[in-house]
Scaffold this motif. Structure first.
Motif, PDB file in Angstrom:
ATOM      1  N   GLU A 194      25.243 -15.523 -22.476  1.00  0.00           N
ATOM      2  CA  GLU A 194      26.737 -15.941 -21.761  1.00  0.00           C
ATOM      3  C   GLU A 194      27.271 -15.183 -20.848  1.00  0.00           C
ATOM      4  O   GLU A 194      28.404 -15.270 -20.873  1.00  0.00           O
ATOM      5  CB  GLU A 194      27.789 -15.822 -23.072  1.00  0.00           C
ATOM      6  N   THR A 195      26.590 -14.066 -20.333  1.00  0.00           N
ATOM      7  CA  THR A 195      26.862 -13.418 -18.904  1.00  0.00           C
ATOM      8  C   THR A 195      26.235 -14.639 -17.407  1.00  0.00           C
ATOM      9  O   THR A 195      25.685 -15.970 -18.192  1.00  0.00           O
ATOM     10  CB  THR A 195      27.260 -12.550 -18.844  1.00  0.00           C
ATOM     11  N   GLY A 196      26.594 -14.618 -16.691  1.00  0.00           N
ATOM     12  CA  GLY A 196      26.357 -14.699 -15.205  1.00  0.00           C
ATOM     13  C   GLY A 196      26.180 -13.455 -14.200  1.00  0.00           C
ATOM     14  O   GLY A 196      26.391 -11.961 -14.564  1.00  0.00           O
ATOM     15  N   ILE A 197      25.978 -13.834 -13.024  1.00  0.00           N
ATOM     16  CA  ILE A 197      25.575 -13.113 -11.697  1.00  0.00           C
ATOM     17  C   ILE A 197      26.033 -13.436 -10.462  1.00  0.00           C
ATOM     18  O   ILE A 197      26.445 -14.507 -10.597  1.00  0.00           O
ATOM     19  CB  ILE A 197      24.167 -13.325 -11.872  1.00  0.00           C
ATOM     20  N   ILE A 198      26.967 -12.789  -9.666  1.00  0.00           N
ATOM     21  CA  ILE A 198      27.843 -12.803  -8.384  1.00  0.00           C
ATOM     22  C   ILE A 198      26.893 -11.806  -7.493  1.00  0.00           C
ATOM     23  O   ILE A 198      26.791 -10.578  -7.843  1.00  0.00           O
ATOM     24  CB  ILE A 198      29.221 -12.592  -8.861  1.00  0.00           C
ATOM     25  N   GLU A 199      26.618 -12.684  -6.355  1.00  0.00           N
ATOM     26  CA  GLU A 199      25.911 -11.816  -5.608  1.00  0.00           C
ATOM     27  C   GLU A 199      26.141 -12.101  -4.588  1.00  0.00           C
ATOM     28  O   GLU A 199      26.274 -13.583  -4.065  1.00  0.00           O
ATOM     29  CB  GLU A 199      24.365 -11.969  -5.382  1.00  0.00           C
ATOM     30  N   GLY A 200      26.146 -11.377  -3.058  1.00  0.00           N
ATOM     31  CA  GLY A 200      26.813 -11.711  -1.781  1.00  0.00           C
ATOM     32  C   GLY A 200      27.445 -10.232  -1.133  1.00  0.00           C
ATOM     33  O   GLY A 200      27.077  -9.440  -1.242  1.00  0.00           O
ATOM     34  N   GLY A 201      28.535 -10.781  -0.320  1.00  0.00           N
ATOM     35  CA  GLY A 201      28.868  -9.214  -0.350  1.00  0.00           C
ATOM     36  C   GLY A 201      28.552  -9.085   1.252  1.00  0.00           C
ATOM     37  O   GLY A 201      29.206 -10.477   2.505  1.00  0.00           O
ATOM     38  N   ALA A 224      28.541 -19.670 -17.985  1.00  0.00           N
ATOM     39  CA  ALA A 224      27.949 -18.501 -18.200  1.00  0.00           C
ATOM     40  C   ALA A 224      26.499 -19.248 -18.292  1.00  0.00           C
ATOM     41  O   ALA A 224      26.151 -20.531 -17.461  1.00  0.00           O
ATOM     42  CB  ALA A 224      27.701 -18.996 -19.996  1.00  0.00           C
ATOM     43  N   ASN A 225      25.214 -18.188 -17.430  1.00  0.00           N
ATOM     44  CA  ASN A 225      24.630 -18.359 -17.794  1.00  0.00           C
ATOM     45  C   ASN A 225      23.744 -18.658 -16.077  1.00  0.00           C
ATOM     46  O   ASN A 225      23.249 -19.408 -15.776  1.00  0.00           O
ATOM     47  CB  ASN A 225      23.170 -19.215 -18.859  1.00  0.00           C
TER      48      ASN A 225
END
Length: 543
Positions: free
Chosen positions: A446-453, A531-532
């Protein structure tokens, strides 16, 4: 006959009175019923001098409008560049006149910007773009600088911010000298400095809270150009991001003594404090609200004066030593010693969910004098009663924040954190009550991922901020890009601090040395995480 005459005269006077009342009521001014509402702003139909005039040498500035007007807040609204000194204001039904105390400068282009000072009488429609430009020479200066101003820490538009242009000299101080040209930002944070003469200028933007055109570092946010000057020969665009840069020295402002504590209030923030005491028994102390220092009496002899050597570090990283004295007040005869339970906050808060990397924090309003680790335990749905090993706990320096490390929490979907009565005792013989809070884990699915920068290497502090108030939800330090795992679904703002000195925190600048605050950048759009889901390639553009 006489009675008849009296009656006739009375009738005549009564009739005249009624007619006079009727005529008076007819003469009263009132808005005609019906019809369209006046939505038109007042317009200038004549001015002295005329707009864009040249070789004007007069000492009287006059505007005449196409309707009756009122003038409000002229001292705050009227922006005159360059400054003309003092003037007398005369208001007329259809206009206003400014009588100058001193002669205008030669070879100078003047701008009188009346902003929101003029409105019509009938519907309060404000005049728009009421601006008068004229020159005392054969030429009207035409260069301009425009741009936007934002708040550095929130990235929000900054309105009513003074943007100033100063004739360059190498000893210029914006807290000592007023700008030669200036303007204020509109509600969108946009400004335009117009009719500028070519030349070398310094430039700054600041929140001129007291309207004196001088920068006050203790109270007003600021940004400025880092170079020595701008050589203005063509139109330019300059953007600013303002933040508070209080460089005033740390001072002790107030001391408050009670029977249980001594509170020292300082003029600015404190990052760290190391105290040495004259007594063999070392009292507990802590930093409060990031700027005050509180000492607790504990078991000290109140009759003795406690001498303290305090080594403090202020919010800009400067070290200052203070010699302090503390003498605790005795209770008056009518006073009664009161004991209230020792309060605390639990993070995560009740109802919040945790992810595998989350620890549990127990935050106290004052240092904890003693505690029993076995009275902090976990209850499960299977009636298990689990305690923690000593290595599961970690206290901060002031003994007021206890961390229960994530690695020692049960891997169950739900469990209860339980605190027995008198698990913690404060410095004033106050103790905690019994407490229980259900802790639920967020399913990794139920979580997610955030990538970048930021693509280029550097030292960065990445933050995911939640809500309009930009509350910090997640943070990580990186020498390159960021990757936030197990992020709860929601809407976030991605912010990155460029940690130039690698001290792990954002540092303010110094207008005296023209050193800017550490840069802060934002991903341009709000991030909506489901989520996901994995959101990648969220790149932040930097200059």
């Amino acid at each position: 006959m006489r009675n008849y005459l009296k009656f006739s005269l009375l009738f005549i006077f009564l009739g005249l009175g009624i007619n006079l009342v009727f005529l008076q009521s007819c003469a009263q001014m009132a808005a005609p019923p019906g019809g369209k509402k006046d939505t038109l702003a007042p317009v200038v139909i004549n001015s002295i001098p005329l707009n864009k005039s040249k070789n004007f040498k007069g000492k009287k500035i006059e505007l005449t409008f196409n309707e009756y007007v009122t003038v409000k807040g002229l001292n705050q609204e009227l922006l005159i560049t360059p400054s003309i000194g003092n003037y007398e204001t005369r208001i007329r039904p259809t206009g206003l006149t400014l009588v100058l105390d001193s002669a205008l400068k030669d070879n100078t282009t003047y701008t009188f910007n009346f902003r929101n000072a003029v409105e019509d009488v009938a519907e309060r429609n404000k005049g728009r773009n009421i601006k008068l430009v004229f020159s005392t020479s054969n030429n009207i200066d035409s260069l301009k600088i425009q741009g936007k101003v934002k708040h550095l820490l929130t990235n929000k538009k900054a309105d009513n911010i003074t943007v100033g242009l100063y004739p360059y000299n190498d000893s210029l101080r914006i807290d000592k000298a007023k700008p030669y040209y200036f303007v204020r930002t509109d509600t969108s944070g946009t400004y335009t400095l117009e009719n500028l003469a070519a030349g070398k200028y310094y430039m700054a933007a600041f929140d001129d809270a007291n309207n004196n055109l001088l920068y006050n570092s203790a109270k007003e946010s600021v940004d400025f150009i880092p170079e020595a000057f701008i050589d203005l020969q063509k139109n330019e665009t300059r953007d600013f991001k303002i933040a508070l840069q209080n460089q005033d020295p740390l001072k002790l402002m107030k001391t408050t003594t009670t029977a249980k504590t001594v509170l020292y209030e300082f003029s600015r923030g404190i990052k760290s404090a190391n105290l040495r005491f004259s007594s063999e028994e070392k009292p507990l102390y802590q930093i409060e609200n990031d700027r005050n220092l509180r000492i607790y009496v504990g078991g000290l002899n109140k009759a003795d004066t406690l001498r303290i050597e305090a080594a403090l570090e202020d919010s800009v990283g400067r070290s200052i030593d203070f010699k302090l004295k503390a003498k605790f007040r005795e209770l008056a005869k009518k006073e009664k010693a009161t004991n209230v339970p020792l309060g605390f906050d639990i993070f995560p808060k009740a109802g919040s969910l945790i992810v595998p990397t989350d620890s549990i924090l127990i935050i106290f309003p004052k240092p904890v004098l003693q505690w029993v680790s076995k009275k902090v335990h976990i209850l499960t749905e299977n009636d298990d009663d689990l305690t923690f090993p000593d290595e599961a706990f970690s206290w901060n320096k002031f003994q007021n924040i206890l961390t229960i490390k994530s690695a020692f929490l049960p891997k169950r979907e739900k469990f209860t954190l339980a605190l027995d009565k008198i698990a913690f005792v404060g410095p004033e013989a106050d103790s905690t009550n019994e407490y229980k809070q259900v802790i639920k884990r967020l399913d990794p699915e139920e979580t997610g991922i955030i990538e970048g920068g930021i693509r280029k290497p550097g030292h960065y502090i990445y933050q995911l901020l939640r809500g309009e108030k930009l509350e910090k939800a997640y943070e990580q330090k990186s020498s390159g890009t960021c990757s936030f795992q197990n992020v709860e679904p929601g809407i976030y703002t991605l912010r990155v601090i460029v940690d130039e000195n690698e001290n792990g925190q954002w540092d303010i600048g110094d207008f005296k040395t023209k050193k800017k605050s550490e840069a802060i950048y934002y991903f341009e759009n709000k991030i909506k995480l489901k989520a996901n889901f994995q959101l990648s390639d969220l790149w932040i553009n930097t200059p």
